[in-house]
Write a protein that holds these residues in place. Structure first.
Motif, PDB file in Angstrom:
ATOM      1  N   ILE A   1      -2.393   1.087   7.489  1.00  0.00           N
ATOM      2  CA  ILE A   1      -2.841   0.608   6.176  1.00  0.00           C
ATOM      3  C   ILE A   1      -4.127   1.301   5.761  1.00  0.00           C
ATOM      4  O   ILE A   1      -4.222   1.854   4.658  1.00  0.00           O
ATOM      5  N   VAL A   2      -5.142   1.282   6.648  1.00  0.00           N
ATOM      6  CA  VAL A   2      -6.434   1.863   6.256  1.00  0.00           C
ATOM      7  C   VAL A   2      -6.314   3.376   6.111  1.00  0.00           C
ATOM      8  O   VAL A   2      -7.021   3.980   5.286  1.00  0.00           O
ATOM      9  N   ALA A   3      -5.428   4.005   6.884  1.00  0.00           N
ATOM     10  CA  ALA A   3      -5.232   5.464   6.751  1.00  0.00           C
ATOM     11  C   ALA A   3      -4.652   5.812   5.385  1.00  0.00           C
ATOM     12  O   ALA A   3      -5.048   6.808   4.768  1.00  0.00           O
ATOM     13  N   LEU A   4      -3.730   4.988   4.892  1.00  0.00           N
ATOM     14  CA  LEU A   4      -3.156   5.239   3.567  1.00  0.00           C
ATOM     15  C   LEU A   4      -4.185   5.089   2.456  1.00  0.00           C
ATOM     16  O   LEU A   4      -4.021   5.672   1.382  1.00  0.00           O
ATOM     17  N   THR A   5      -5.260   4.352   2.718  1.00  0.00           N
ATOM     18  CA  THR A   5      -6.293   4.161   1.704  1.00  0.00           C
ATOM     19  C   THR A   5      -7.482   5.114   1.916  1.00  0.00           C
ATOM     20  O   THR A   5      -8.550   4.921   1.326  1.00  0.00           O
ATOM     21  N   GLY A   6      -7.288   6.143   2.757  1.00  0.00           N
ATOM     22  CA  GLY A   6      -8.303   7.177   2.897  1.00  0.00           C
ATOM     23  C   GLY A   6      -9.326   6.953   3.977  1.00  0.00           C
ATOM     24  O   GLY A   6     -10.363   7.614   4.012  1.00  0.00           O
ATOM     25  N   ARG A   7      -9.048   6.059   4.924  1.00  0.00           N
ATOM     26  CA  ARG A   7      -9.977   5.790   6.008  1.00  0.00           C
ATOM     27  C   ARG A   7      -9.411   6.291   7.324  1.00  0.00           C
ATOM     28  O   ARG A   7      -8.210   6.236   7.534  1.00  0.00           O
ATOM     29  N   ASP A   8     -10.285   6.738   8.191  1.00  0.00           N
ATOM     30  CA  ASP A   8      -9.867   7.234   9.501  1.00  0.00           C
ATOM     31  C   ASP A   8     -10.014   6.102  10.509  1.00  0.00           C
ATOM     32  O   ASP A   8     -11.143   5.695  10.828  1.00  0.00           O
ATOM     33  N   PRO A   9      -8.919   5.546  11.016  1.00  0.00           N
ATOM     34  CA  PRO A   9      -9.018   4.401  11.916  1.00  0.00           C
ATOM     35  C   PRO A   9      -9.456   4.754  13.338  1.00  0.00           C
ATOM     36  O   PRO A   9      -9.672   3.855  14.149  1.00  0.00           O
ATOM     37  N   ARG A  10      -9.590   6.036  13.639  1.00  0.00           N
ATOM     38  CA  ARG A  10      -9.931   6.414  15.009  1.00  0.00           C
ATOM     39  C   ARG A  10     -11.436   6.335  15.269  1.00  0.00           C
ATOM     40  O   ARG A  10     -12.232   6.391  14.369  1.00  0.00           O
TER      41      ARG A  10
ATOM     42  N   VAL B   1       0.830  -1.213   0.000  1.00  0.00           N
ATOM     43  CA  VAL B   1       0.000   0.000   0.000  1.00  0.00           C
ATOM     44  C   VAL B   1       0.859   1.256   0.000  1.00  0.00           C
ATOM     45  O   VAL B   1       0.588   2.220  -0.735  1.00  0.00           O
ATOM     46  N   ALA B   2       1.923   1.248   0.809  1.00  0.00           N
ATOM     47  CA  ALA B   2       2.768   2.439   0.921  1.00  0.00           C
ATOM     48  C   ALA B   2       3.422   2.789  -0.408  1.00  0.00           C
ATOM     49  O   ALA B   2       3.639   3.969  -0.713  1.00  0.00           O
ATOM     50  N   GLU B   3       3.724   1.782  -1.221  1.00  0.00           N
ATOM     51  CA  GLU B   3       4.367   2.034  -2.507  1.00  0.00           C
ATOM     52  C   GLU B   3       3.357   2.205  -3.636  1.00  0.00           C
ATOM     53  O   GLU B   3       3.513   3.078  -4.504  1.00  0.00           O
ATOM     54  N   PHE B   4       2.290   1.385  -3.621  1.00  0.00           N
ATOM     55  CA  PHE B   4       1.400   1.311  -4.782  1.00  0.00           C
ATOM     56  C   PHE B   4       0.328   2.402  -4.795  1.00  0.00           C
ATOM     57  O   PHE B   4       0.074   3.025  -5.838  1.00  0.00           O
ATOM     58  N   VAL B   5      -0.327   2.632  -3.651  1.00  0.00           N
ATOM     59  CA  VAL B   5      -1.478   3.542  -3.639  1.00  0.00           C
ATOM     60  C   VAL B   5      -1.118   4.953  -4.122  1.00  0.00           C
ATOM     61  O   VAL B   5      -1.858   5.534  -4.930  1.00  0.00           O
ATOM     62  N   PRO B   6       0.000   5.554  -3.692  1.00  0.00           N
ATOM     63  CA  PRO B   6       0.308   6.902  -4.195  1.00  0.00           C
ATOM     64  C   PRO B   6       0.549   6.955  -5.705  1.00  0.00           C
ATOM     65  O   PRO B   6       0.463   8.030  -6.305  1.00  0.00           O
ATOM     66  N   ASN B   7       0.843   5.808  -6.315  1.00  0.00           N
ATOM     67  CA  ASN B   7       1.138   5.764  -7.748  1.00  0.00           C
ATOM     68  C   ASN B   7       0.181   4.841  -8.495  1.00  0.00           C
ATOM     69  O   ASN B   7       0.500   4.362  -9.587  1.00  0.00           O
ATOM     70  N   ALA B   8      -0.996   4.573  -7.927  1.00  0.00           N
ATOM     71  CA  ALA B   8      -1.935   3.628  -8.525  1.00  0.00           C
ATOM     72  C   ALA B   8      -2.414   4.105  -9.892  1.00  0.00           C
ATOM     73  O   ALA B   8      -2.617   5.305 -10.104  1.00  0.00           O
ATOM     74  N   PRO B   9      -2.611   3.162 -10.848  1.00  0.00           N
ATOM     75  CA  PRO B   9      -3.088   3.556 -12.174  1.00  0.00           C
ATOM     76  C   PRO B   9      -4.505   4.108 -12.151  1.00  0.00           C
ATOM     77  O   PRO B   9      -4.906   4.820 -13.071  1.00  0.00           O
ATOM     78  N   LEU B  10      -5.267   3.774 -11.111  1.00  0.00           N
ATOM     79  CA  LEU B  10      -6.628   4.306 -10.950  1.00  0.00           C
ATOM     80  C   LEU B  10      -6.715   4.971  -9.579  1.00  0.00           C
ATOM     81  O   LEU B  10      -7.325   4.442  -8.646  1.00  0.00           O
ATOM     82  N   PRO B  11      -6.119   6.160  -9.421  1.00  0.00           N
ATOM     83  CA  PRO B  11      -6.039   6.787  -8.096  1.00  0.00           C
ATOM     84  C   PRO B  11      -7.400   7.137  -7.514  1.00  0.00           C
ATOM     85  O   PRO B  11      -7.529   7.294  -6.298  1.00  0.00           O
ATOM     86  N   GLU B  12      -8.433   7.238  -8.365  1.00  0.00           N
ATOM     87  CA  GLU B  12      -9.760   7.599  -7.862  1.00  0.00           C
ATOM     88  C   GLU B  12     -10.367   6.501  -6.983  1.00  0.00           C
ATOM     89  O   GLU B  12     -11.378   6.727  -6.309  1.00  0.00           O
ATOM     90  N   LEU B  13      -9.765   5.318  -6.982  1.00  0.00           N
ATOM     91  CA  LEU B  13     -10.270   4.233  -6.140  1.00  0.00           C
ATOM     92  C   LEU B  13      -9.968   4.461  -4.666  1.00  0.00           C
ATOM     93  O   LEU B  13     -10.543   3.794  -3.805  1.00  0.00           O
ATOM     94  N   TRP B  14      -9.056   5.380  -4.367  1.00  0.00           N
ATOM     95  CA  TRP B  14      -8.648   5.603  -2.986  1.00  0.00           C
ATOM     96  C   TRP B  14      -8.898   7.050  -2.594  1.00  0.00           C
ATOM     97  O   TRP B  14      -8.716   7.961  -3.392  1.00  0.00           O
ATOM     98  N   GLY B  15      -9.288   7.267  -1.363  1.00  0.00           N
ATOM     99  CA  GLY B  15      -9.438   8.618  -0.851  1.00  0.00           C
ATOM    100  C   GLY B  15      -8.088   9.178  -0.455  1.00  0.00           C
ATOM    101  O   GLY B  15      -7.073   8.467  -0.435  1.00  0.00           O
ATOM    102  N   PRO B  16      -8.027  10.473  -0.132  1.00  0.00           N
ATOM    103  CA  PRO B  16      -6.758  11.063   0.323  1.00  0.00           C
ATOM    104  C   PRO B  16      -6.324  10.416   1.634  1.00  0.00           C
ATOM    105  O   PRO B  16      -7.153  10.069   2.473  1.00  0.00           O
ATOM    106  N   PRO B  17      -5.036  10.219   1.820  1.00  0.00           N
ATOM    107  CA  PRO B  17      -4.556   9.561   3.039  1.00  0.00           C
ATOM    108  C   PRO B  17      -4.903  10.356   4.289  1.00  0.00           C
ATOM    109  O   PRO B  17      -4.985  11.583   4.260  1.00  0.00           O
ATOM    110  N   VAL B  18      -5.110   9.630   5.366  1.00  0.00           N
ATOM    111  CA  VAL B  18      -5.423  10.222   6.666  1.00  0.00           C
ATOM    112  C   VAL B  18      -4.164  10.154   7.526  1.00  0.00           C
ATOM    113  O   VAL B  18      -3.485   9.120   7.576  1.00  0.00           O
ATOM    114  N   GLU B  19      -3.840  11.233   8.192  1.00  0.00           N
ATOM    115  CA  GLU B  19      -2.637  11.269   9.018  1.00  0.00           C
ATOM    116  C   GLU B  19      -2.864  10.522  10.328  1.00  0.00           C
ATOM    117  O   GLU B  19      -3.861  10.734  11.021  1.00  0.00           O
ATOM    118  N   VAL B  20      -1.943   9.641  10.648  1.00  0.00           N
ATOM    119  CA  VAL B  20      -1.981   8.906  11.920  1.00  0.00           C
ATOM    120  C   VAL B  20      -0.586   8.962  12.529  1.00  0.00           C
ATOM    121  O   VAL B  20       0.399   9.218  11.825  1.00  0.00           O
TER     122      VAL B  20
END
Length: 269
Positions: free
Chosen positions: A260-269, A231-250
Protein backbone atom coordinates in the motif's frame (compact mmCIF):
# COMPACT_ATOMS: atom_id res chain seq x y z
CA UNK A 1 -15.52 -10.84 7.95
CA UNK A 2 -15.60 -9.80 11.58
CA UNK A 3 -16.54 -12.16 14.39
CA UNK A 4 -16.95 -11.56 18.10
CA UNK A 5 -15.68 -14.43 20.25
CA UNK A 6 -17.22 -14.38 23.73
CA UNK A 7 -15.22 -16.49 26.18
CA UNK A 8 -16.88 -17.87 29.31
CA UNK A 9 -15.47 -19.28 32.53
CA UNK A 10 -16.32 -19.99 36.15
CA UNK A 11 -15.20 -18.07 39.20
CA UNK A 12 -12.65 -20.84 39.80
CA UNK A 13 -11.28 -20.25 36.29
CA UNK A 14 -10.76 -16.58 37.15
CA UNK A 15 -8.10 -17.65 39.64
CA UNK A 16 -6.18 -19.59 36.98
CA UNK A 17 -3.33 -17.74 35.26
CA UNK A 18 -3.82 -18.15 31.50
CA UNK A 19 -1.59 -15.24 30.55
CA UNK A 20 0.86 -17.31 28.48
CA UNK A 21 -1.89 -18.94 26.42
CA UNK A 22 -3.68 -15.65 25.77
CA UNK A 23 -0.43 -13.92 24.83
CA UNK A 24 0.36 -16.72 22.38
CA UNK A 25 -3.08 -16.49 20.75
CA UNK A 26 -2.92 -12.70 20.54
CA UNK A 27 0.54 -12.85 18.97
CA UNK A 28 -0.61 -15.39 16.38
CA UNK A 29 -3.65 -13.27 15.50
CA UNK A 30 -1.54 -10.13 15.14
CA UNK A 31 0.93 -11.93 12.91
CA UNK A 32 -1.88 -13.27 10.71
CA UNK A 33 -3.57 -9.86 10.55
CA UNK A 34 -6.77 -11.24 12.10
CA UNK A 35 -6.56 -9.42 15.45
CA UNK A 36 -8.85 -6.40 15.87
CA UNK A 37 -9.46 -6.05 19.58
CA UNK A 38 -9.49 -8.09 22.78
CA UNK A 39 -10.33 -7.43 26.41
CA UNK A 40 -10.50 -9.53 29.54
CA UNK A 41 -13.11 -8.78 32.20
CA UNK A 42 -12.70 -8.40 35.96
CA UNK A 43 -13.30 -11.44 38.15
CA UNK A 44 -16.97 -12.33 38.85
CA UNK A 45 -16.62 -11.20 42.47
CA UNK A 46 -16.58 -7.64 41.12
CA UNK A 47 -19.54 -8.16 38.77
CA UNK A 48 -23.19 -7.26 39.05
CA UNK A 49 -26.14 -8.88 37.31
CA UNK A 50 -29.42 -7.10 36.50
CA UNK A 51 -32.53 -9.21 35.81
CA UNK A 52 -36.20 -8.30 35.45
CA UNK A 53 -38.80 -10.25 37.42
CA UNK A 54 -42.38 -9.29 36.61
CA UNK A 55 -41.12 -6.02 35.22
CA UNK A 56 -39.06 -5.14 38.30
CA UNK A 57 -35.25 -4.93 38.02
CA UNK A 58 -33.46 -7.25 40.44
CA UNK A 59 -29.76 -6.62 41.05
CA UNK A 60 -27.42 -9.40 42.20
CA UNK A 61 -23.84 -8.70 43.24
CA UNK A 62 -21.07 -11.21 42.59
CA UNK A 63 -19.45 -13.51 43.45
CA UNK A 64 -21.60 -16.16 41.81
CA UNK A 65 -21.60 -19.93 42.31
CA UNK A 66 -18.19 -21.50 41.71
CA UNK A 67 -19.51 -23.64 38.84
CA UNK A 68 -21.65 -20.96 37.17
CA UNK A 69 -20.20 -19.80 33.86
CA UNK A 70 -19.93 -16.06 33.32
CA UNK A 71 -18.52 -13.92 30.55
CA UNK A 72 -14.74 -13.68 31.02
CA UNK A 73 -13.64 -11.67 28.01
CA UNK A 74 -14.02 -11.09 24.29
CA UNK A 75 -11.98 -11.12 21.09
CA UNK A 76 -12.93 -9.30 17.92
CA UNK A 77 -11.29 -10.91 14.90
CA UNK A 78 -11.32 -10.22 11.17
CA UNK A 79 -10.94 -13.56 9.40
CA UNK A 80 -11.98 -15.59 6.37
CA UNK A 81 -15.24 -16.96 7.73
CA UNK A 82 -17.12 -18.80 10.46
CA UNK A 83 -14.96 -21.92 10.27
CA UNK A 84 -11.78 -19.93 10.83
CA UNK A 85 -13.39 -17.97 13.67
CA UNK A 86 -14.39 -21.29 15.25
CA UNK A 87 -10.78 -22.52 15.00
CA UNK A 88 -9.61 -19.39 16.81
CA UNK A 89 -12.25 -19.80 19.54
CA UNK A 90 -11.17 -23.40 20.10
CA UNK A 91 -7.63 -22.21 20.93
CA UNK A 92 -8.84 -20.76 24.23
CA UNK A 93 -9.81 -24.13 25.66
CA UNK A 94 -13.05 -23.01 27.35
CA UNK A 95 -16.64 -22.33 26.41
CA UNK A 96 -17.01 -19.67 23.72
CA UNK A 97 -19.73 -18.16 21.58
CA UNK A 98 -18.81 -17.09 18.03
CA UNK A 99 -21.00 -14.38 16.52
CA UNK A 100 -20.69 -12.61 13.18
CA UNK A 101 -20.58 -8.81 13.51
CA UNK A 102 -22.93 -7.04 11.15
CA UNK A 103 -21.53 -3.86 9.58
CA UNK A 104 -23.94 -1.90 7.40
CA UNK A 105 -21.20 0.36 6.00
CA UNK A 106 -19.40 -0.67 2.80
CA UNK A 107 -16.02 -0.51 4.56
CA UNK A 108 -15.45 -0.50 8.31
CA UNK A 109 -13.23 2.50 9.13
CA UNK A 110 -13.21 1.74 12.86
CA UNK A 111 -9.91 -0.23 13.04
CA UNK A 112 -8.02 2.49 11.14
CA UNK A 113 -9.56 5.27 13.26
CA UNK A 114 -8.71 3.46 16.49
CA UNK A 115 -5.15 2.67 15.37
CA UNK A 116 -4.57 6.30 14.35
CA UNK A 117 -5.95 7.55 17.67
CA UNK A 118 -3.54 5.26 19.52
CA UNK A 119 -0.64 6.68 17.49
CA UNK A 120 -1.69 10.25 18.23
CA UNK A 121 -2.01 9.50 21.95
CA UNK A 122 1.44 7.90 21.91
CA UNK A 123 3.23 10.81 20.21
CA UNK A 124 5.48 12.80 22.56
CA UNK A 125 5.84 16.57 22.44
CA UNK A 126 9.54 16.28 21.59
CA UNK A 127 8.62 14.24 18.49
CA UNK A 128 6.44 16.92 16.88
CA UNK A 129 9.29 18.41 14.85
CA UNK A 130 10.53 15.06 13.51
CA UNK A 131 10.37 14.44 9.75
CA UNK A 132 8.00 11.79 8.38
CA UNK A 133 7.98 9.68 5.20
CA UNK A 134 5.35 12.13 3.95
CA UNK A 135 7.99 14.72 3.07
CA UNK A 136 5.57 17.68 3.08
CA UNK A 137 4.71 17.11 6.73
CA UNK A 138 6.76 16.89 9.92
CA UNK A 139 4.96 15.05 12.72
CA UNK A 140 3.02 18.09 13.99
CA UNK A 141 1.75 19.01 10.50
CA UNK A 142 0.89 15.39 9.78
CA UNK A 143 -1.28 15.24 12.91
CA UNK A 144 -2.94 18.53 11.91
CA UNK A 145 -3.67 17.04 8.50
CA UNK A 146 -5.18 13.91 10.06
CA UNK A 147 -7.30 16.16 12.26
CA UNK A 148 -8.54 17.96 9.13
CA UNK A 149 -9.35 14.65 7.46
CA UNK A 150 -11.40 13.77 10.55
CA UNK A 151 -13.30 17.05 10.33
CA UNK A 152 -11.30 19.06 12.87
CA UNK A 153 -8.45 21.31 11.87
CA UNK A 154 -7.68 23.46 14.90
CA UNK A 155 -4.08 24.20 15.82
CA UNK A 156 -2.41 21.84 18.24
CA UNK A 157 -2.79 23.32 21.70
CA UNK A 158 -3.44 22.13 25.22
CA UNK A 159 -5.07 18.72 25.19
CA UNK A 160 -4.47 18.19 21.47
CA UNK A 161 -4.03 14.43 21.79
CA UNK A 162 -7.44 13.87 23.38
CA UNK A 163 -9.12 16.35 21.04
CA UNK A 164 -7.76 14.67 17.89
CA UNK A 165 -8.59 11.20 19.25
CA UNK A 166 -12.17 12.34 19.90
CA UNK A 167 -12.38 13.78 16.39
CA UNK A 168 -11.30 10.41 15.00
CA UNK A 169 -14.05 8.76 17.05
CA UNK A 170 -16.55 11.18 15.49
CA UNK A 171 -15.22 10.29 12.04
CA UNK A 172 -15.62 6.60 12.79
CA UNK A 173 -19.24 7.06 13.83
CA UNK A 174 -20.03 9.20 10.77
CA UNK A 175 -19.00 6.49 8.31
CA UNK A 176 -20.95 3.75 10.09
CA UNK A 177 -24.13 5.23 8.60
CA UNK A 178 -24.88 3.55 5.24
CA UNK A 179 -26.19 6.89 3.96
CA UNK A 180 -22.66 8.30 4.22
CA UNK A 181 -21.67 5.99 1.34
CA UNK A 182 -24.38 7.05 -1.12
CA UNK A 183 -24.52 9.98 -3.51
CA UNK A 184 -21.82 12.27 -4.87
CA UNK A 185 -19.31 14.39 -2.98
CA UNK A 186 -16.49 16.86 -3.65
CA UNK A 187 -14.93 16.83 -7.15
CA UNK A 188 -18.02 14.91 -8.30
CA UNK A 189 -16.57 11.73 -6.85
CA UNK A 190 -18.98 9.15 -5.42
CA UNK A 191 -19.15 9.22 -1.64
CA UNK A 192 -18.24 5.53 -1.61
CA UNK A 193 -14.94 6.61 -3.21
CA UNK A 194 -14.49 9.36 -0.61
CA UNK A 195 -14.98 6.81 2.15
CA UNK A 196 -12.12 4.78 0.73
CA UNK A 197 -10.00 7.92 0.34
CA UNK A 198 -10.51 8.60 4.05
CA UNK A 199 -9.49 5.01 4.80
CA UNK A 200 -6.34 5.44 2.70
CA UNK A 201 -5.47 8.68 4.49
CA UNK A 202 -5.69 6.91 7.84
CA UNK A 203 -3.73 3.85 6.74
CA UNK A 204 -0.95 5.60 4.82
CA UNK A 205 -0.52 8.50 7.24
CA UNK A 206 -0.81 6.05 10.11
CA UNK A 207 2.21 4.27 8.67
CA UNK A 208 3.95 7.65 8.24
CA UNK A 209 3.33 8.59 11.88
CA UNK A 210 4.26 5.16 13.23
CA UNK A 211 7.50 5.16 11.23
CA UNK A 212 8.44 8.67 12.36
CA UNK A 213 7.70 8.06 16.05
CA UNK A 214 8.81 4.43 16.33
CA UNK A 215 5.38 3.10 17.32
CA UNK A 216 3.74 -0.18 16.26
CA UNK A 217 0.98 0.03 13.67
CA UNK A 218 -1.17 -3.07 13.32
CA UNK A 219 -4.33 -3.29 11.24
CA UNK A 220 -6.61 -6.26 10.48
CA UNK A 221 -6.22 -7.98 7.15
CA UNK A 222 -9.68 -6.89 6.02
CA UNK A 223 -8.85 -3.22 6.58
CA UNK A 224 -5.59 -3.52 4.66
CA UNK A 225 -7.22 -5.43 1.82
CA UNK A 226 -9.94 -2.78 1.41
CA UNK A 227 -7.28 -0.06 1.37
CA UNK A 228 -5.04 -1.91 -1.09
CA UNK A 229 -7.91 -2.60 -3.49
CA UNK A 230 -8.74 1.11 -3.51
CA UNK A 231 -5.15 2.35 -3.82
CA UNK A 232 -4.28 -0.05 -6.64
CA UNK A 233 -7.19 1.23 -8.73
CA UNK A 234 -7.52 4.86 -7.64
CA UNK A 235 -3.99 6.24 -7.20
CA UNK A 236 -2.83 5.65 -10.82
CA UNK A 237 -5.95 7.51 -12.02
CA UNK A 238 -6.38 10.04 -9.20
CA UNK A 239 -7.88 13.43 -10.15
CA UNK A 240 -5.01 15.10 -8.26
CA UNK A 241 -2.02 12.86 -9.10
CA UNK A 242 0.44 15.36 -7.60
CA UNK A 243 -0.69 14.23 -4.13
CA UNK A 244 1.20 10.96 -4.58
CA UNK A 245 4.82 10.24 -5.38
CA UNK A 246 5.87 7.72 -8.05
CA UNK A 247 5.27 4.14 -6.93
CA UNK A 248 8.12 2.22 -5.33
CA UNK A 249 8.80 -1.32 -6.53
CA UNK A 250 8.45 -4.02 -3.88
CA UNK A 251 8.35 -7.84 -4.15
CA UNK A 252 5.04 -9.34 -5.20
CA UNK A 253 4.88 -11.25 -1.91
CA UNK A 254 5.56 -8.17 0.26
CA UNK A 255 3.28 -7.52 3.21
CA UNK A 256 0.02 -5.84 2.25
CA UNK A 257 0.83 -2.66 4.20
CA UNK A 258 4.20 -2.42 2.45
CA UNK A 259 2.48 -2.73 -0.93
CA UNK A 260 0.00 0.00 0.00
CA UNK A 261 2.62 2.56 1.04
CA UNK A 262 4.80 1.65 -1.97
CA UNK A 263 1.92 2.44 -4.33
CA UNK A 264 1.65 5.87 -2.71
CA UNK A 265 5.34 6.67 -3.28
CA UNK A 266 6.88 5.52 -0.01
CA UNK A 267 9.73 3.08 0.44
CA UNK A 268 8.69 0.55 3.11
CA UNK A 269 12.20 -0.85 3.52
Amino acid sequence: MKYLILLYGTQADARTDATDLLDDVNRELRESGEFVEAQGLAEPARARRVEHLRGVPVVTDGPFAETQEVLAGYWLVDCAGLERATEIAARFGGTADVREVECAAEVDLAPACVAMAELVMGTADDQLALPTPCTDYPVADLIRHVDEVAGGGAELGDGWRVRVARQLATLRRAWIDPAAWTGTGHLDLPKRTWGRIVLTELVVHGWDLATATGQPFDLPAGTLRACFDHVAEFVPNAPLPELWGPPVEVPADAALLDRIVALTGRDPR
